[in-house]
Design a protein around this motif. Structure first.
Motif, PDB file in Angstrom:
ATOM      1  N   ALA A  70       0.827  -1.211   0.000  1.00 32.08           N
ATOM      2  CA  ALA A  70       0.000   0.000   0.000  1.00 32.08           C
ATOM      3  C   ALA A  70       0.856   1.253   0.000  1.00 32.08           C
ATOM      4  O   ALA A  70       0.539   2.239  -0.669  1.00 32.08           O
ATOM      5  N   TYR A  71       1.967   1.212   0.758  1.00 27.92           N
ATOM      6  CA  TYR A  71       2.855   2.375   0.850  1.00 27.92           C
ATOM      7  C   TYR A  71       3.990   2.257  -0.163  1.00 27.92           C
ATOM      8  O   TYR A  71       4.410   1.165  -0.541  1.00 27.92           O
ATOM      9  N   GLU A  72       4.473   3.412  -0.567  1.00 28.38           N
ATOM     10  CA  GLU A  72       5.636   3.471  -1.444  1.00 28.38           C
ATOM     11  C   GLU A  72       6.838   3.905  -0.600  1.00 28.38           C
ATOM     12  O   GLU A  72       6.875   5.032  -0.095  1.00 28.38           O
ATOM     13  N   THR A  73       7.787   2.994  -0.388  1.00 30.16           N
ATOM     14  CA  THR A  73       8.923   3.285   0.480  1.00 30.16           C
ATOM     15  C   THR A  73      10.230   3.098  -0.280  1.00 30.16           C
ATOM     16  O   THR A  73      10.292   2.403  -1.308  1.00 30.16           O
ATOM     17  N   THR A  74      11.287   3.684   0.260  1.00 32.04           N
ATOM     18  CA  THR A  74      12.615   3.546  -0.359  1.00 32.04           C
ATOM     19  C   THR A  74      13.184   2.150  -0.118  1.00 32.04           C
ATOM     20  O   THR A  74      14.007   1.668  -0.900  1.00 32.04           O
ATOM     21  N   ASN A  75      12.752   1.508   0.962  1.00 25.77           N
ATOM     22  CA  ASN A  75      13.245   0.159   1.267  1.00 25.77           C
ATOM     23  C   ASN A  75      12.655  -0.885   0.334  1.00 25.77           C
ATOM     24  O   ASN A  75      13.275  -1.923   0.085  1.00 25.77           O
ATOM     25  N   GLN A  76      11.432  -0.623  -0.140  1.00 24.59           N
ATOM     26  CA  GLN A  76      10.776  -1.558  -1.050  1.00 24.59           C
ATOM     27  C   GLN A  76      10.371  -0.811  -2.323  1.00 24.59           C
ATOM     28  O   GLN A  76       9.195  -0.481  -2.530  1.00 24.59           O
ATOM     29  N   PRO A  77      11.301  -0.503  -3.176  1.00 22.93           N
ATOM     30  CA  PRO A  77      10.972   0.246  -4.399  1.00 22.93           C
ATOM     31  C   PRO A  77      10.100  -0.585  -5.330  1.00 22.93           C
ATOM     32  O   PRO A  77      10.225  -1.816  -5.405  1.00 22.93           O
ATOM     33  N   VAL A  78       9.188   0.096  -6.022  1.00 23.72           N
ATOM     34  CA  VAL A  78       8.283  -0.560  -6.963  1.00 23.72           C
ATOM     35  C   VAL A  78       8.667  -0.154  -8.382  1.00 23.72           C
ATOM     36  O   VAL A  78       8.881   1.029  -8.659  1.00 23.72           O
ATOM     37  N   GLU A  79       8.802  -1.132  -9.241  1.00 23.47           N
ATOM     38  CA  GLU A  79       9.121  -0.853 -10.639  1.00 23.47           C
ATOM     39  C   GLU A  79       7.817  -0.662 -11.415  1.00 23.47           C
ATOM     40  O   GLU A  79       7.007  -1.582 -11.499  1.00 23.47           O
ATOM     41  N   TYR A  80       7.633   0.522 -11.932  1.00 25.35           N
ATOM     42  CA  TYR A  80       6.425   0.845 -12.670  1.00 25.35           C
ATOM     43  C   TYR A  80       6.704   0.750 -14.176  1.00 25.35           C
ATOM     44  O   TYR A  80       7.712   1.273 -14.662  1.00 25.35           O
ATOM     45  N   PRO A  81       5.808   0.115 -14.952  1.00 30.23           N
ATOM     46  CA  PRO A  81       5.977   0.066 -16.422  1.00 30.23           C
ATOM     47  C   PRO A  81       5.622   1.416 -17.029  1.00 30.23           C
ATOM     48  O   PRO A  81       4.442   1.723 -17.214  1.00 30.23           O
ATOM     49  N   MET A  82       6.589   2.204 -17.341  1.00 32.73           N
ATOM     50  CA  MET A  82       6.364   3.562 -17.803  1.00 32.73           C
ATOM     51  C   MET A  82       5.918   3.561 -19.277  1.00 32.73           C
ATOM     52  O   MET A  82       6.297   2.696 -20.061  1.00 32.73           O
ATOM     53  N   THR A  83       5.092   4.544 -19.604  1.00 35.20           N
ATOM     54  CA  THR A  83       4.642   4.685 -20.993  1.00 35.20           C
ATOM     55  C   THR A  83       5.785   5.222 -21.846  1.00 35.20           C
ATOM     56  O   THR A  83       6.689   5.914 -21.365  1.00 35.20           O
ATOM     57  N   GLU A  84       5.718   4.921 -23.136  1.00 35.68           N
ATOM     58  CA  GLU A  84       6.757   5.367 -24.050  1.00 35.68           C
ATOM     59  C   GLU A  84       6.557   6.844 -24.442  1.00 35.68           C
ATOM     60  O   GLU A  84       5.442   7.291 -24.577  1.00 35.68           O
TER      61      GLU A  84
END
Length: 455
Positions: free
Chosen positions: A441-455
């Protein structure tokens, strides 16, 4: 028993009693309640009745003894006088208080009752009508949402007095729990004005914008979904299909008012979901009368002396295309919600349009709610989250009590949930993606989330 000093409280009540009948009735009730609270019972009070019965029995026995002794010639007047003295002494011992104490108590009670002054008028108790300046003959009432329209309750006594129909409720935007002014007209009540607007969640469930369909080769009309594609069974588990009653079906009744293609609001009580009522038929929304094919637009001839647009100057078509590009440029992450409904709790509805556009750009259905709009947040979230798929809460625009209640129903309905650390679109978009994918639920520096960015 005895009474505590109630003089000051009694005086306060008297100071607020008006000359009207309603005020006098309320004042009398208040005085009776005050005396009940001021009364203090002693330990022996409960046995007073038993002692009276025993004293009466002893008196009868004494009379029988006197009758028997009167036949005895040996009794002399002196003995009788002595016996009477003894009887009086015995009777005196059964009295718990002396005459002096009685007089003192009577004096105390008399002192607690203030003398009425004939020259001073009796002050009046203020009613809700007085507080809001409601004219004589009009009523201040609290409204409660019904399946159709609202029920009216006296704002002073909470007594039910009547109803207002659905058309009046919608025309004047009368919210559940609001305080309004009405006036009696020929046995009914007419709306005058809203004194205090409230919009609390109602105790009824509502299926909005339901589409009326017709069974092929039959005069039967029914509802199983709404204009957004939501199924009735998702809102009412007891009903996959609601059949329009024949008495309101235009195909089967001369007095009917529901046709194929109409848009309705259906309502039912939470504890009786099988009893569905038609709350409202939206006017001029008949989908059945709409053509299935779009009419071709005639090619417009250029107006006389019209100039050809210069290069780089946007034409109406270009403006539409630019708007579409702007909608696409809102998205930075590539994902498809596939029609999922996303509820965003943002603390205010100022950005609802742009947030809903963001969700639509990801092929989802948006629902932006104001976290501070309702005082009864528990009741609100119980309804608001019942028919959603994903929940996103904007952290810096919510209070702790709201967050706690929100997470309570997220767990109850087993919803996917994420928290945006700000009201920025990029933060909300990342939270929607995490909720959709079941990520933290949270976005933290310890658990980074890789987001599929648009082109």
């Amino acid at each position: 028993m005895y009474y505590q000093d109630y003089r000051e409280n009694l005086q306060n009540i008297l100071d607020n009693i008006k000359g009207g009948q309603d005020s006098l009735n309320l004042g009398a009730i208040a005085i009776i309640s005050l005396l009940d609270m001021a009364m203090v019972k002693e330990d022996g009070d409960d046995n007073d009745e038993e002692e009276d019965e025993q004293s009466e029995k002893d008196y009868e026995d004494a009379n029988r003894d006197n009758a028997n002794e009167s036949d005895n010639k040996g009794i002399i007047e002196g003995d009788e006088e002595a016996k009477e003295d003894n009887d009086q002494d015995a009777a005196t011992e059964t009295i718990p208080e002396s005459e002096e104490n009685k007089e003192e108590k009577l004096e105390t009670v008399e002192e607690t009752v203030p003398e009425k002054s004939e020259s001073e008028p009796i002050p009046e108790i203020k009613t809700v009508e007085d507080e809001y300046g409601v004219p004589t003959g009009h009523r201040a009432v609290i409204v409660e949402r019904s399946l159709q329209g609202v029920r009216l309750y006296n704002a002073n006594t909470n007594e039910y007095i009547g109803i207002l129909n659905e058309e009046i409720t919608r025309r004047f935007n009368i919210g559940n729990g609001s305080l309004i002014e009405v006036k009696p007209v020929e046995g009914r009540f007419a709306f005058v004005r809203t004194l205090h607007q409230v919009d609390e969640p109602e105790d009824n469930d509502v299926f909005h914008f339901a589409v009326v369909k017709r069974e092929s080769a039959a005069n039967t009309l029914y509802v199983d979904s709404n204009v957004g594609g939501d199924k009735l069974s998702d809102y009412n588990p007891t009903q996959n299909t609601y059949f329009i009653p024949t008495v309101v079906n235009k195909l089967t009744s001369s007095n009917g008012f529901v046709s194929e293609g109409d848009i309705l609001d259906l309502a039912w009580k939470e504890d009786r979901p099988e009893e569905i009522r038609i709350r409202w038929v939206y006017p001029d929304t008949n989908l059945g009368s709409m053509p299935s094919k779009k009419l071709k637009e005639k090619k417009k001839e250029p107006a006389p002396n019209a100039t050809t647009p210069k290069k780089g100057v946007p034409t109406p078509k270009n403006v539409k295309e630019d708007k579409h590009k702007t909608n696409e440029s809102m998205t930075n992450i590539a994902f498809n919600l596939n029609g999922k409904k996303v509820t965003v709790v943002i603390g205010n509805e100022i950005r609802s349009t742009v947030v809903n556009s963001l969700i639509s750009a990801h092929n989802g259905k948006g629902n932006v709610v104001d976290a501070f709009k309702f005082s009864n947040v528990d009741k609100f979230y119980k309804k608001a989250l019942r028919h959603t798929d994903l929940v996103v809460m904007v952290q810096n625009l919510n209070k702790h009590a709201t967050s706690k209640t929100l997470q309570k129903y997220v767990k109850k309905y087993k919803l996917r949930f994420a928290i945006a650390d700000s009201a920025g679109l990029s933060s909300i978009e990342r939270a929607i993606y995490r909720a959709y994918k079941g990520l933290p639920a949270y976005e933290t520096t310890n658990q980074p989330v890789e987001y599929p960015m648009t082109e």
